[in-house]
Design a protein around this motif. Structure first.
Motif, PDB file in Angstrom:
ATOM      1  N   UNK A 108       0.825  -1.213   0.000  1.00  0.00           N
ATOM      2  CA  UNK A 108       0.000   0.000   0.000  1.00  0.00           C
ATOM      3  C   UNK A 108       0.861   1.265   0.000  1.00  0.00           C
ATOM      4  N   UNK A 109       2.043   1.187   0.600  1.00  0.00           N
ATOM      5  CA  UNK A 109       2.941   2.339   0.564  1.00  0.00           C
ATOM      6  C   UNK A 109       3.412   2.613  -0.863  1.00  0.00           C
ATOM      7  N   UNK A 110       3.978   1.593  -1.509  1.00  0.00           N
ATOM      8  CA  UNK A 110       4.494   1.793  -2.866  1.00  0.00           C
ATOM      9  C   UNK A 110       3.361   2.038  -3.863  1.00  0.00           C
ATOM     10  N   UNK A 111       2.225   1.343  -3.674  1.00  0.00           N
ATOM     11  CA  UNK A 111       1.083   1.587  -4.554  1.00  0.00           C
ATOM     12  C   UNK A 111       0.549   2.998  -4.399  1.00  0.00           C
ATOM     13  N   UNK A 148       8.307  14.679  -4.709  1.00  0.00           N
ATOM     14  CA  UNK A 148       8.574  13.259  -4.439  1.00  0.00           C
ATOM     15  C   UNK A 148       8.645  13.006  -2.933  1.00  0.00           C
ATOM     16  N   UNK A 149       9.309  13.907  -2.199  1.00  0.00           N
ATOM     17  CA  UNK A 149       9.409  13.761  -0.743  1.00  0.00           C
ATOM     18  C   UNK A 149       8.033  13.854  -0.089  1.00  0.00           C
ATOM     19  N   UNK A 150       7.186  14.759  -0.585  1.00  0.00           N
ATOM     20  CA  UNK A 150       5.835  14.883  -0.050  1.00  0.00           C
ATOM     21  C   UNK A 150       5.018  13.633  -0.343  1.00  0.00           C
ATOM     22  N   UNK A 151       5.220  13.035  -1.507  1.00  0.00           N
ATOM     23  CA  UNK A 151       4.513  11.794  -1.849  1.00  0.00           C
ATOM     24  C   UNK A 151       4.892  10.680  -0.878  1.00  0.00           C
ATOM     25  N   UNK A 152       6.181  10.577  -0.571  1.00  0.00           N
ATOM     26  CA  UNK A 152       6.639   9.547   0.373  1.00  0.00           C
ATOM     27  C   UNK A 152       6.054   9.767   1.765  1.00  0.00           C
ATOM     28  N   UNK A 153       6.152  11.011   2.261  1.00  0.00           N
ATOM     29  CA  UNK A 153       5.692  11.315   3.610  1.00  0.00           C
ATOM     30  C   UNK A 153       4.184  11.133   3.742  1.00  0.00           C
ATOM     31  N   UNK A 158      -0.578   7.724   5.532  1.00  0.00           N
ATOM     32  CA  UNK A 158      -1.820   7.075   5.103  1.00  0.00           C
ATOM     33  C   UNK A 158      -1.768   5.575   5.331  1.00  0.00           C
ATOM     34  N   UNK A 159      -0.650   4.944   4.966  1.00  0.00           N
ATOM     35  CA  UNK A 159      -0.514   3.496   5.102  1.00  0.00           C
ATOM     36  C   UNK A 159      -0.387   3.084   6.559  1.00  0.00           C
TER      37      UNK A 159
END
Length: 277
Positions: A108-111, A148-153, A158-159
């Motif tokens: 779910x993190x990578x998705x 990209x950093x915001x997407x990761x955080x 969320x996950x």
């Protein structure tokens, strides 16, 4: 998670996976098919990452996001495919409790990061095609890195919220999961407590979020196509060739996600087949 905490919650230490099919002949065929698909996926993503990062001509934001998307897609595939392929060769398919939670978090993190990147790439395409004069100013390498950093955080948070709900649920023993991976709704069905509220939460947290992002993506690409009316034939062809692949990925990715997560606690016979996509 510490073992003593897990023992206090319930006595389930592993889950039994039923896999895609119980037919041995079909299992062998699927194993060979998925091995080929998995290695082609990994090789293709690796080639994209190496090509973009070693070529000076591919320094635009579009290629930066494509490189990171390929890396995330490779990680996402690796959280599920190797285990699924190995299980197709086994008679008894099991996964430990901690392994199940780890797989659930990773997929779910990578998705989720992939979904956010597809949204950012759609905005990138919109700026490049509809607002070309502002494109260079609005998009630079530093801003791309921040996105990209915001997407990761954002996806980590969320996950993590979803996983925390699953970790504290008590499960039946033995826990037989009619799936080939650990996923949200199949795990909720194994719980010995009332999970109706959790099902609604998953539908709101994953299903409605996917629907909202999918609607935004479709709207953005419709605007891009609408703006192409004023471009030359050469410009239209170039823009369409750039957008075709992302649109195909968006449709395959989001339609399957919406099918699985939008209806709380409702299962269909083709759920596992849809999950493959």
């Amino acid at each position: 998670m510490p073992q003593w905490i897990h023992k206090l919650m319930n006595n389930v230490t592993e889950f039994i996976l039923l896999g895609l099919t119980q037919n041995p002949d079909v299992q062998k065929l699927l194993c060979a098919l998925f091995i080929v698909i998995y290695f082609l996926t990994e090789a293709g993503n690796l080639l994209i990452v190496i090509t973009i990062n070693t070529s000076r001509a591919l320094g635009s934001p579009m290629y930066f996001f494509l490189s990171f998307l390929s890396f995330v897609d490779s990680c996402c595939s690796s959280t599920m495919a190797p285990k699924m392929i190995l299980d197709l060769l086994k008679e008894k398919k099991t996964i430990s409790f901690s392994g199940c939670m780890t797989q659930l978090f990773a997929e779910h993190f990578f998705g989720g990061v992939e979904i956010i990147l597809l949204t950012v790439m759609a905005y990138d395409h919109y700026l490049a095609i509809c607002k070309p004069l502002h494109y260079r100013i609005a998009k630079n390498r530093q801003m791309c890195g921040h996105l990209v950093a915001m997407a990761r955080a954002g996806e980590s948070l969320h996950t993590l919220i979803q996983i925390l709900f699953k970790v504290w649920l008590p499960f039946h023993s033995p826990s037989v999961n009619d799936h080939f991976i650990c996923d949200l709704f199949p795990l909720l069905k194994l719980s010995c407590t009332d999970t109706h509220i959790f099902g609604l939460f998953v539908a709101a947290n994953s299903g409605l979020m996917c629907f909202l992002i999918f609607s935004i993506l479709v709207t953005s690409y419709v605007l891009v196509l609408y703006s192409l009316r004023t471009h030359s034939n050469k410009g239209q062809h170039k823009a369409l060739s750039t957008c075709t692949s992302p649109v195909t990925v968006v449709i395959l990715f989001f339609v399957s996600c919406l099918f699985m997560y939008l209806w709380p606690m409702v299962t269909f016979p083709i759920d596992k087949a849809v999950a493959v996509f």
